[in-house]
Enzyme design. Sequence first.
Site, PDB file in Angstrom:
ATOM      1  N   ASP A  67      -0.641  42.084  12.716  1.00 29.79           N
ATOM      2  CA  ASP A  67       0.964  41.438  12.256  1.00 29.79           C
ATOM      3  C   ASP A  67       0.972  40.993  11.096  1.00 29.79           C
ATOM      4  O   ASP A  67      -0.302  40.227  10.507  1.00 29.79           O
ATOM      5  CB  ASP A  67       1.668  40.131  12.777  1.00 29.79           C
ATOM      6  N   ALA A  68       1.918  40.318  10.352  1.00 29.76           N
ATOM      7  CA  ALA A  68       2.484  40.275   8.768  1.00 29.76           C
ATOM      8  C   ALA A  68       1.057  39.016   8.697  1.00 29.76           C
ATOM      9  O   ALA A  68       0.726  38.842   7.291  1.00 29.76           O
ATOM     10  CB  ALA A  68       3.423  40.166   8.422  1.00 29.76           C
TER      11      ALA A  68
END
Length: 193
Positions: free
Chosen positions: A41-42
Site C-alpha cells: 500500500d502507499a
Amino acid sequence: MPLILFNKPYQVLCQFSPQPERATLADYLTIPNIYPAGRLDADSEGLLLLTDDGRLQHDISHPDLKQPKTYLVQVDGVPDQATLARLRAPLDLGDFTTQPCQAVQIAAPDWIWPRTPPIRARLEQPTAWLALTIQEGKNRQVRRMTAAVGLPTLRLVRSAIGPFSLASHPLMPGEWREVSPAELGKAGAGRGK
C-alpha cells in the site's frame, strides 16, 4: 523475461496508470510490460518484485506457493512475550484468521533509510521494531495484525520476499535492479507445469 527488484518509496502507488498528484511505479520504472507480483500500500515501503511473465508473477504472489515475506515494522508500544506469541499464532482479524507466522522483536535496523516525512515521535510513548515473516499477504494484513494485539504500526518496510532481500540486494528507495528468476528456487522450479 526480466525479474526486477524495486525498493518502493513511501507514498508511491503500486500501479503504473497515472494518478493526479500521486507518484506511481511509472515515475521510477520505464521497463515495458512489467507488473508487480503482489502489492504494497502507499503507506508501506520496501521490496517489490515486478515481471513481464504472468506465470512467474503468479508463482511469486500466490500464497499456496509459500514465498515468505518479511516485514520490519516499527510499532507504537513495546511488546511482551505474550503479545509476540499472539502475533505468531493464528490471529482472528474478523474477516479472516491469519496463518501462523514468525514474529520477533529486533533492534532498530541501522541500514534502513530515513523516511520522508519522518514518523511522529511522542516522548512519553516508546516504540519498538518487529520482524514479521508471513506466507500470505492479505490487504493491510501486517498493520491489522499489530493493531489487533495493541501495537499500531508506525512504519512498515518489506525487507524480503522469498530468497530476495534488501540486505543482500541493497537498494535505496526508488532504485531497482534486475535479477535471475532462477533464484526464486521453489517457485522458479514450479514454472512450466
